[in-house]
Write an enzyme that holds these catalytic residues in place. Structure first.
Site, PDB file in Angstrom:
ATOM      1  N   TYR A  42       0.664  -1.286   0.011  1.00 42.66           N
ATOM      2  CA  TYR A  42       0.221  -0.066   0.432  1.00 42.66           C
ATOM      3  C   TYR A  42       1.250   1.182   0.258  1.00 42.66           C
ATOM      4  O   TYR A  42       0.437   2.175  -0.531  1.00 42.66           O
ATOM      5  CB  TYR A  42      -1.578  -0.049   1.166  1.00 42.66           C
ATOM      6  CG  TYR A  42      -2.075   1.213   0.932  1.00 42.66           C
ATOM      7  CD1 TYR A  42      -2.699   1.118  -0.391  1.00 42.66           C
ATOM      8  CD2 TYR A  42      -2.290   2.065   1.827  1.00 42.66           C
ATOM      9  CE1 TYR A  42      -3.859   1.808  -0.589  1.00 42.66           C
ATOM     10  CE2 TYR A  42      -3.650   2.834   1.332  1.00 42.66           C
ATOM     11  CZ  TYR A  42      -4.673   2.585   0.400  1.00 42.66           C
ATOM     12  OH  TYR A  42      -5.848   3.275   0.236  1.00 42.66           O
ATOM     13  N   LYS A  69      -3.331   8.566   2.468  1.00 42.77           N
ATOM     14  CA  LYS A  69      -4.824   8.140   3.204  1.00 42.77           C
ATOM     15  C   LYS A  69      -4.470   8.376   4.917  1.00 42.77           C
ATOM     16  O   LYS A  69      -5.710   9.481   5.117  1.00 42.77           O
ATOM     17  CB  LYS A  69      -5.469   6.907   3.144  1.00 42.77           C
ATOM     18  CG  LYS A  69      -5.377   6.216   1.415  1.00 42.77           C
ATOM     19  CD  LYS A  69      -6.482   7.640   1.012  1.00 42.77           C
ATOM     20  CE  LYS A  69      -7.433   5.914  -0.431  1.00 42.77           C
ATOM     21  NZ  LYS A  69      -8.757   6.822  -0.949  1.00 42.77           N
TER      22      LYS A  69
HETATM   23  C1  IMJ Z   1      -3.659  -1.158  -3.638  1.00 40.25           C
HETATM   24  C2  IMJ Z   1      -2.460  -2.014  -3.133  1.00 40.25           C
HETATM   25  C3  IMJ Z   1      -1.511  -2.562  -2.247  1.00 40.25           C
HETATM   26  C4  IMJ Z   1      -2.871  -2.741  -1.471  1.00 40.25           C
HETATM   27  C5  IMJ Z   1      -3.779  -2.410  -1.791  1.00 40.25           C
HETATM   28  C6  IMJ Z   1      -4.565  -1.853  -2.237  1.00 40.25           C
HETATM   29  N1  IMJ Z   1      -4.405  -3.283  -0.588  1.00 40.25           N
HETATM   30  C7  IMJ Z   1      -5.786  -2.190  -0.714  1.00 40.25           C
HETATM   31  C8  IMJ Z   1      -5.857  -1.703  -2.022  1.00 40.25           C
HETATM   32  C9  IMJ Z   1      -4.737  -3.769   0.703  1.00 40.25           C
HETATM   33  C10 IMJ Z   1      -7.406  -3.150  -0.396  1.00 40.25           C
HETATM   34  C11 IMJ Z   1      -6.723  -0.495  -3.219  1.00 40.25           C
HETATM   35  N2  IMJ Z   1      -6.620   0.321  -2.762  1.00 40.25           N
HETATM   36  C12 IMJ Z   1      -7.979   0.646  -1.261  1.00 40.25           C
HETATM   37  C13 IMJ Z   1      -6.954   1.803  -3.044  1.00 40.25           C
HETATM   38  O1  IMJ Z   1      -6.962   3.057  -2.286  1.00 40.25           O
HETATM   39  C14 IMJ Z   1      -6.075   1.267  -4.221  1.00 40.25           C
HETATM   40  C15 IMJ Z   1      -5.449   2.960  -4.539  1.00 40.25           C
HETATM   41  C16 IMJ Z   1      -4.186   2.587  -5.829  1.00 40.25           C
HETATM   42  C17 IMJ Z   1      -4.422   1.872  -6.523  1.00 40.25           C
HETATM   43  C18 IMJ Z   1      -3.739   1.750  -7.783  1.00 40.25           C
HETATM   44  C19 IMJ Z   1      -3.886  -0.085  -8.819  1.00 40.25           C
HETATM   45  C20 IMJ Z   1      -3.918   0.502 -10.293  1.00 40.25           C
HETATM   46  C21 IMJ Z   1      -2.662   1.804 -10.591  1.00 40.25           C
HETATM   47  N3  IMJ Z   1      -2.211   3.197  -9.645  1.00 40.25           N
HETATM   48  C22 IMJ Z   1      -2.993   2.652  -8.270  1.00 40.25           C
HETATM   49  N4  IMJ Z   1      -3.497   3.539  -6.844  1.00 40.25           N
HETATM   50  C23 IMJ Z   1      -4.151   4.162  -6.828  1.00 40.25           C
HETATM   51  O2  IMJ Z   1      -2.131   2.541 -11.492  1.00 40.25           O
END
Ligand code: IMJ
Length: 256
Positions: free
Chosen positions: A156, A163
């Site tokens: 993350y 966040k």
């Molecule tokens: C995202 C990355 C790593 C672990 C993650 C996540 N977990 C969860 C998420 C455990 C639940 C999803 N999440 C909560 C997000 O806020 C995702 C944000 C995100 C995802 C991507 C994927 C594709 C990309 N950029 C991104 N930027 C933010 O190119």
């Protein structure tokens, strides 16, 4: 029908798996009229067909990383609809390499990008909506966050930092806008397989852990997160501001 006759702006819809879509459905089923913003002019037709089930809704392209674009879009919305009663900010982005590499390798540019899109845009949206007098009395502004703001989850990385900034911004914005009767909150959703979770390493094992450890012993759906968003947008939550409310099957309370 907790959102009867309310006009709600939903920012960041992409497809029917989006949390923004779950929130749109919940708000619509509760009587709201909906306005959407999405990223990328090339997605216009896809988004318009996606939202066609919501009678009277309209979608605008808006790049939330540019304050001028937010201002331009909000001015158009104001001309078309007048005042709005609530905003859902469902926008985040980090570069994939920053989610794949160890956190220690985060670049200055990547860090700045993730914070810009995922946290600063929420401040800009709140400020521009307020300064254009787009918000009605007792309006409610909501964003989406994740537990990775406080605890370390594999991969993350810089999104956790973004966040954390977003959650802190919720509190400062709630203080700034409270005297005007405007509330600011966020829902911290449990992990869900949206497009934003696609290609993320070990995502299935994170879902399995929630199923095993969360008090409710299951994962959450975009409908359930959407219902929580609808509650925060509605007068049912009129005394709640500056809060991060978990919609995560209770996972966050566990010590082990
Ligand atoms: C995202 C990355 C790593 C672990 C993650 C996540 N977990 C969860 C998420 C455990 C639940 C999803 N999440 C909560 C997000 O806020 C995702 C944000 C995100 C995802 C991507 C994927 C594709 C990309 N950029 C991104 N930027 C933010 O190119």
């Amino acid at each position: 029908m907790i959102l009867k006759n309310k006009l709600i702006l939903i920012m960041g819809i992409r497809n029917k798996w989006s949390i923004a879509y779950g929130a749109a459905k919940a708000a619509y089923e509760n009587g709201a009229k909906l306005i959407f913003t999405y990223m990328g002019e090339e997605n216009k037709e896809k988004i318009e067909s996606l939202i066609s089930e919501f009678d009277g809704s309209k979608a605008y392209e808006c790049d939330a990383s540019k304050d001028e674009k937010i201002e331009e879009t909000f001015k158009t919305i104001q001309e078309d609809f007048g005042k709005i009663d609530g905003i859902l900010h469902s926008i985040a982005h980090a570069n994939t390499e920053d989610l794949r590499n160890d956190f220690i390798y985060t670049s200055k540019e990547g860090f700045s990008h993730a914070n810009d899109i995922s946290a600063y845009s929420f401040i800009a949206v709140s400020r521009i909506a307020k300064s254009l007098n787009l918000l009605s009395d007792n309006a409610s502004i909501v964003s989406l966050t994740y537990y990775g703001s406080t605890k370390v989850l594999p991969g993350y990385n810089l999104m956790g930092v973004a966040k954390a900034a977003l959650e802190c911004s919720v509190r400062y914005l709630a203080d700034n806008l409270g005297p005007e009767g405007i509330r600011v909150n966020a829902i911290s959703a449990g992990p869900i397989k949206t497009l934003s979770a696609k290609g993320i390493r070990d995502f299935n094992s994170i879902l399995d852990v929630v199923e095993e450890k969360a008090p409710l012993r299951r994962n959450v759906t975009i409908q359930e997160v959407g219902n929580s968003v609808a509650f925060l947008l509605s007068p049912m939550s009129s005394a709640i501001t500056g809060q991060i409310i978990f919609a995560d099957s209770g996972y966050n309370i566990m010590g082990i």
